[in-house]
Design a protein around this motif. Structure first.
Motif, PDB file in Angstrom:
ATOM      1  N   SER A 167       0.807  -1.217   0.000  1.00 29.69           N
ATOM      2  CA  SER A 167       0.000   0.000   0.000  1.00 29.69           C
ATOM      3  C   SER A 167       0.838   1.263   0.000  1.00 29.69           C
ATOM      4  O   SER A 167       0.437   2.280  -0.585  1.00 29.69           O
ATOM      5  N   LEU A 168       1.976   1.235   0.673  1.00 30.93           N
ATOM      6  CA  LEU A 168       2.815   2.419   0.787  1.00 30.93           C
ATOM      7  C   LEU A 168       4.163   2.240   0.105  1.00 30.93           C
ATOM      8  O   LEU A 168       4.623   3.128  -0.607  1.00 30.93           O
ATOM      9  N   GLY A 169       4.794   1.083   0.318  1.00 25.52           N
ATOM     10  CA  GLY A 169       6.149   0.885  -0.158  1.00 25.52           C
ATOM     11  C   GLY A 169       6.292   0.883  -1.668  1.00 25.52           C
ATOM     12  O   GLY A 169       7.083   1.655  -2.235  1.00 25.52           O
ATOM     13  N   VAL A 170       5.535   0.019  -2.331  1.00 27.07           N
ATOM     14  CA  VAL A 170       5.661  -0.070  -3.792  1.00 27.07           C
ATOM     15  C   VAL A 170       5.208   1.220  -4.478  1.00 27.07           C
ATOM     16  O   VAL A 170       5.916   1.732  -5.356  1.00 27.07           O
ATOM     17  N   PRO A 171       4.047   1.799  -4.107  1.00 19.66           N
ATOM     18  CA  PRO A 171       3.697   3.094  -4.728  1.00 19.66           C
ATOM     19  C   PRO A 171       4.725   4.183  -4.441  1.00 19.66           C
ATOM     20  O   PRO A 171       5.068   4.967  -5.329  1.00 19.66           O
ATOM     21  N   ASP A 262       1.709   4.272  -9.939  1.00 21.21           N
ATOM     22  CA  ASP A 262       1.869   4.451  -8.500  1.00 21.21           C
ATOM     23  C   ASP A 262       0.525   4.626  -7.806  1.00 21.21           C
ATOM     24  O   ASP A 262       0.302   4.114  -6.703  1.00 21.21           O
ATOM     25  N   LEU A 263      -0.421   5.304  -8.452  1.00 20.68           N
ATOM     26  CA  LEU A 263      -1.737   5.529  -7.835  1.00 20.68           C
ATOM     27  C   LEU A 263      -2.552   4.240  -7.800  1.00 20.68           C
ATOM     28  O   LEU A 263      -3.221   3.940  -6.794  1.00 20.68           O
ATOM     29  N   VAL A 264      -2.499   3.460  -8.887  1.00 24.92           N
ATOM     30  CA  VAL A 264      -3.214   2.174  -8.894  1.00 24.92           C
ATOM     31  C   VAL A 264      -2.658   1.254  -7.810  1.00 24.92           C
ATOM     32  O   VAL A 264      -3.413   0.596  -7.077  1.00 24.92           O
ATOM     33  N   LEU A 265      -1.347   1.225  -7.670  1.00 24.60           N
ATOM     34  CA  LEU A 265      -0.729   0.399  -6.627  1.00 24.60           C
ATOM     35  C   LEU A 265      -1.077   0.910  -5.230  1.00 24.60           C
ATOM     36  O   LEU A 265      -1.230   0.125  -4.289  1.00 24.60           O
ATOM     37  N   ALA A 271      -6.430  -1.132  -0.049  1.00 24.97           N
ATOM     38  CA  ALA A 271      -7.419  -2.202   0.103  1.00 24.97           C
ATOM     39  C   ALA A 271      -6.795  -3.424   0.787  1.00 24.97           C
ATOM     40  O   ALA A 271      -7.459  -4.111   1.571  1.00 24.97           O
ATOM     41  N   SER A 272      -5.522  -3.684   0.522  1.00 21.81           N
ATOM     42  CA  SER A 272      -4.834  -4.789   1.187  1.00 21.81           C
ATOM     43  C   SER A 272      -4.740  -4.558   2.689  1.00 21.81           C
ATOM     44  O   SER A 272      -4.873  -5.493   3.486  1.00 21.81           O
ATOM     45  N   LEU A 273      -4.500  -3.317   3.090  1.00 19.90           N
ATOM     46  CA  LEU A 273      -4.465  -2.997   4.515  1.00 19.90           C
ATOM     47  C   LEU A 273      -5.809  -3.285   5.177  1.00 19.90           C
ATOM     48  O   LEU A 273      -5.877  -3.850   6.265  1.00 19.90           O
ATOM     49  N   ALA A 274      -6.886  -2.882   4.504  1.00 24.89           N
ATOM     50  CA  ALA A 274      -8.219  -3.173   5.032  1.00 24.89           C
ATOM     51  C   ALA A 274      -8.431  -4.677   5.134  1.00 24.89           C
ATOM     52  O   ALA A 274      -9.015  -5.182   6.102  1.00 24.89           O
ATOM     53  N   TRP A 322      -8.959  -6.597  -5.875  1.00 27.74           N
ATOM     54  CA  TRP A 322      -7.732  -7.394  -5.835  1.00 27.74           C
ATOM     55  C   TRP A 322      -7.046  -7.237  -4.475  1.00 27.74           C
ATOM     56  O   TRP A 322      -6.633  -8.212  -3.844  1.00 27.74           O
ATOM     57  N   GLY A 323      -6.928  -5.998  -4.015  1.00 25.93           N
ATOM     58  CA  GLY A 323      -6.312  -5.762  -2.719  1.00 25.93           C
ATOM     59  C   GLY A 323      -7.105  -6.362  -1.573  1.00 25.93           C
ATOM     60  O   GLY A 323      -6.539  -6.969  -0.649  1.00 25.93           O
ATOM     61  N   LEU A 324      -8.428  -6.215  -1.604  1.00 24.98           N
ATOM     62  CA  LEU A 324      -9.262  -6.799  -0.558  1.00 24.98           C
ATOM     63  C   LEU A 324      -9.123  -8.321  -0.528  1.00 24.98           C
ATOM     64  O   LEU A 324      -9.159  -8.935   0.537  1.00 24.98           O
ATOM     65  N   GLY A 325      -8.980  -8.915  -1.700  1.00 27.05           N
ATOM     66  CA  GLY A 325      -8.834 -10.358  -1.756  1.00 27.05           C
ATOM     67  C   GLY A 325      -7.456 -10.835  -1.349  1.00 27.05           C
ATOM     68  O   GLY A 325      -7.316 -11.819  -0.614  1.00 27.05           O
ATOM     69  N   TRP A 326      -6.421 -10.125  -1.770  1.00 23.49           N
ATOM     70  CA  TRP A 326      -5.064 -10.620  -1.592  1.00 23.49           C
ATOM     71  C   TRP A 326      -4.454 -10.256  -0.250  1.00 23.49           C
ATOM     72  O   TRP A 326      -3.634 -11.009   0.289  1.00 23.49           O
TER      73      TRP A 326
END
Length: 410
Positions: A167-171, A262-265, A271-274, A322-326
């Protein structure tokens, strides 16, 4: 869960005796150090996904060849995790963690200064070797710090480093590479690792290694009914995810959204954090339901990218799903492997770490082949095809692996 001494592949269910007067609390500062180690491990692995075009230009190779920097990292982990875990099983846990993180500092520094593709690949392999030690150690380390009824929460805190990296690192790394240079992103990783080494020395407790002669019982773990389904789901789910994620910058560039990578990531990672928050709160009651939901969410995201990717709003919606799932998948699968393994939980965890990285390596290779032969628009459909057997196995393994009735750990 096993009550054997901690191994580099998985700790016992019962931790060392808690400190007098404070038996019910989690050592949050120490767990956050482990979460930062997970963050560095995850970000080192996935950072090239957001920097492929710039890296390929400087290294003088194609984007599919640059994508193999993810593959070689995963190979380093897959090939060395089990033998190194066995060779270092007697080491003090803190010494082993410090050695693994020092390996990241060296590997990321070499990656940052290298202009030679071969040297970069060697550095990435070394980072993968360090990851093999770290990944096999961290979940068990977190469990060992916690009282029994809070061990699942301790793992969730430590594994939170994964969605934070996404959520933060890759973007942030992608943005930093865009406004400065991709090498700066890797140097920043080195700086963070040096800070973490001091943090570990100051805050993380030490534990002894294994007693002589004890090794993860991987062959015995395979005979436990619930373990093979969990390992299959790990292999195929991670393979599916990696095929798309390793080349997400190229996929978005082909859609005309290269400037939005970067924004999509960032959306995906938020969503991954959630997701990991939801999983951490409900995993002890609903592991099976959460695993089914994760599979379906990623599948719907892939379908949207396959059918409606020409519409930007659906790309962002797919990133959310994708983020919510992964996001919670690492915690779900680590927990499922440990609980399915029972007395052989250490062996199950060692195999999970190995198969996870085999899948990462295979995803980088298969994704590169697909990119060169069928184009990036083949990624979502490949992902969908792989998720179908994942869902079938999760639904089938209702008696062991992903049980329909899951007891509350408390």
């Amino acid at each position: 869960m096993s009550t054997a001494p901690d191994t580099a592949a998985g700790a016992p269910a019962q931790p060392d005796a808690p400190r007098p007067g404070d038996p019910q609390k989690l050592p949050l500062f120490a767990l956050l150090a482990l979460a930062t180690a997970v963050f560095i491990t995850s970000l080192t692995e996935t950072l090239p996904a957001g920097l492929l075009p710039a890296m390929s230009g400087d290294l003088g190779v194609s984007e599919s060849a640059t994508g193999q920097t993810v593959t070689i990292y995963a190979l380093g982990t897959a090939l060395t995790a089990i033998p190194l875990t066995a060779a270092t099983s007697g080491w003090r846990r803190k010494h082993l963690l410090l050695a693994a993180m020092a390996g990241f500092a060296v590997a990321n520094s070499v990656t940052a200064v290298s202009s030679v593709y071969g040297l970069t690949m060697v550095a990435r392999f070394v980072a993968g070797v360090a990851a093999g030690l770290a990944w096999a150690l961290l979940a068990g380390y977190a469990r060992r710090m916690a009282p029994p009824h809070l061990q699942g929460r301790a793992i969730a805190i430590a594994m939170a480093g994964i969605p934070v990296a996404l959520s933060l690192g890759v973007p942030a790394g992608t943005f930093l590479g865009k406004v400065t240079d991709w090498r700066v992103a890797f140097l920043a990783m080195t700086g963070l690792t040096l800070v973490l080494l001091l943090w570990i020395v100051a805050a993380v407790p030490d534990y002894p290694g294994q007693r002589g002669g004890e090794r993860p019982g991987m062959l015995q773990a395979l005979k436990v009914p619930g373990v093979p389904p969990v390992l299959f789901v790990t292999l195929v789910f991670v393979l599916a995810h990696t095929i798309l994620y390793a080349y997400v910058a190229t996929f978005l560039d082909d859609l005309g959204l290269g400037d939005d990578t970067d924004l999509v990531l960032l959306v995906f990672g938020a969503a991954s954090l959630a997701s990991i928050w939801i999983v951490g709160a409900r995993i002890h009651r609903q592991l099976r339901q959460l695993t089914v939901a994760s599979t379906l969410l990623v599948a719907v995201a892939a379908a949207l990218l396959g059918v409606l990717a020409e519409h930007t709003v659906f790309v962002y919606l797919a990133a959310v799903l994708w983020g919510l799932g992964w996001g919670g998948v690492p915690t779900l699968l680590q927990t499922a492997a440990g609980e399915a393994g029972g007395d052989h939980a250490d062996g199950a965890q060692a195999m999970l770490v190995t198969l996870w990285n085999v899948a990462m390596a295979a995803g980088g290779v298969i994704g590169g082949v697909l990119l060169d032969t069928a184009g990036s628009d083949s990624f979502p459909w490949t992902l969908l095809g792989l998720l179908a057997p994942v869902l079938v196995v999760v639904l089938y393994a209702r008696s062991a692996g992903f049980p329909a009735r899951h007891a509350d750990a408390s």
